[in-house]
Design a protein around this motif. Sequence first.
Motif, PDB file in Angstrom:
ATOM      1  N   MET A  47     -25.349  46.841   4.099  1.00 44.07           N
ATOM      2  CA  MET A  47     -25.264  46.581   5.524  1.00 44.07           C
ATOM      3  C   MET A  47     -23.813  46.298   5.872  1.00 44.07           C
ATOM      4  SD  MET A  47     -25.099  44.209   8.254  1.00 44.07           S
ATOM      5  CE  MET A  47     -25.387  42.601   7.600  1.00 44.07           C
ATOM      6  N   SER A  48     -23.364  46.877   6.975  1.00 42.63           N
ATOM      7  CA  SER A  48     -22.031  46.567   7.476  1.00 42.63           C
ATOM      8  C   SER A  48     -22.156  46.201   8.946  1.00 42.63           C
ATOM      9  CB  SER A  48     -21.084  47.763   7.299  1.00 42.63           C
ATOM     10  OG  SER A  48     -21.570  48.881   8.001  1.00 42.63           O
ATOM     11  N   TRP A  49     -21.239  45.354   9.404  1.00 39.98           N
ATOM     12  CA  TRP A  49     -21.260  44.943  10.795  1.00 39.98           C
ATOM     13  C   TRP A  49     -20.503  45.938  11.651  1.00 39.98           C
ATOM     14  CZ3 TRP A  49     -24.688  41.575  12.114  1.00 39.98           C
ATOM     15  CH2 TRP A  49     -25.077  40.576  11.226  1.00 39.98           C
ATOM     16  N   VAL A  50     -21.052  46.238  12.814  1.00 44.17           N
ATOM     17  CA  VAL A  50     -20.433  47.126  13.793  1.00 44.17           C
ATOM     18  C   VAL A  50     -20.239  46.310  15.070  1.00 44.17           C
ATOM     19  CG1 VAL A  50     -20.747  49.211  15.169  1.00 44.17           C
ATOM     20  CG2 VAL A  50     -21.594  49.133  12.824  1.00 44.17           C
ATOM     21  N   VAL A  51     -19.065  46.430  15.675  1.00 44.29           N
ATOM     22  CA  VAL A  51     -18.811  45.754  16.953  1.00 44.29           C
ATOM     23  C   VAL A  51     -18.616  46.826  18.017  1.00 44.29           C
ATOM     24  CG1 VAL A  51     -17.294  44.201  18.214  1.00 44.29           C
ATOM     25  CG2 VAL A  51     -17.727  43.802  15.782  1.00 44.29           C
ATOM     26  N   SER A  52     -19.416  46.724  19.074  1.00 46.43           N
ATOM     27  CA  SER A  52     -19.343  47.681  20.176  1.00 46.43           C
ATOM     28  C   SER A  52     -19.575  46.936  21.480  1.00 46.43           C
ATOM     29  CB  SER A  52     -20.398  48.769  19.983  1.00 46.43           C
ATOM     30  OG  SER A  52     -20.389  49.671  21.059  1.00 46.43           O
ATOM     31  N   ASP A  53     -18.684  47.110  22.423  1.00 47.55           N
ATOM     32  CA  ASP A  53     -18.793  46.436  23.729  1.00 47.55           C
ATOM     33  C   ASP A  53     -18.948  44.922  23.581  1.00 47.55           C
ATOM     34  OD1 ASP A  53     -18.573  48.848  25.124  1.00 47.55           O
ATOM     35  OD2 ASP A  53     -20.731  49.204  24.988  1.00 47.55           O
ATOM     36  N   GLY A  54     -18.256  44.349  22.606  1.00 47.74           N
ATOM     37  CA  GLY A  54     -18.298  42.911  22.396  1.00 47.74           C
ATOM     38  C   GLY A  54     -19.553  42.405  21.711  1.00 47.74           C
ATOM     39  N   LYS A  55     -20.427  43.303  21.292  1.00 49.27           N
ATOM     40  CA  LYS A  55     -21.661  42.912  20.597  1.00 49.27           C
ATOM     41  C   LYS A  55     -21.572  43.331  19.142  1.00 49.27           C
ATOM     42  CE  LYS A  55     -24.550  43.184  24.684  1.00 49.27           C
ATOM     43  NZ  LYS A  55     -23.472  43.006  25.604  1.00 49.27           N
TER      44      LYS A  55
END
Length: 68
Positions: A47-55
């Motif tokens: 699992m990797s974290w994704v940041v999009s539109d501040g989320k």
Amino acid sequence: MSQNESILQALKGGQAVTQLDAYAKFGCTRLAARIADLLACGHSISMSWVVSDGKRFGSYSINVKDAA
């Protein structure tokens, strides 16, 4: 085909799966639970974290070499 099987097939096909993907493609509202099921069966899923539109949200993938 079960949600676990559908998600595993997508992962083995080289797709990364997010909660939004899981809901749209497989009708799965509890992706983390399905990933836990697959991990318990011995699959190597990361699992990797994704940041999009501040989320921030998780994106799950499998090493295609491990999937064979």
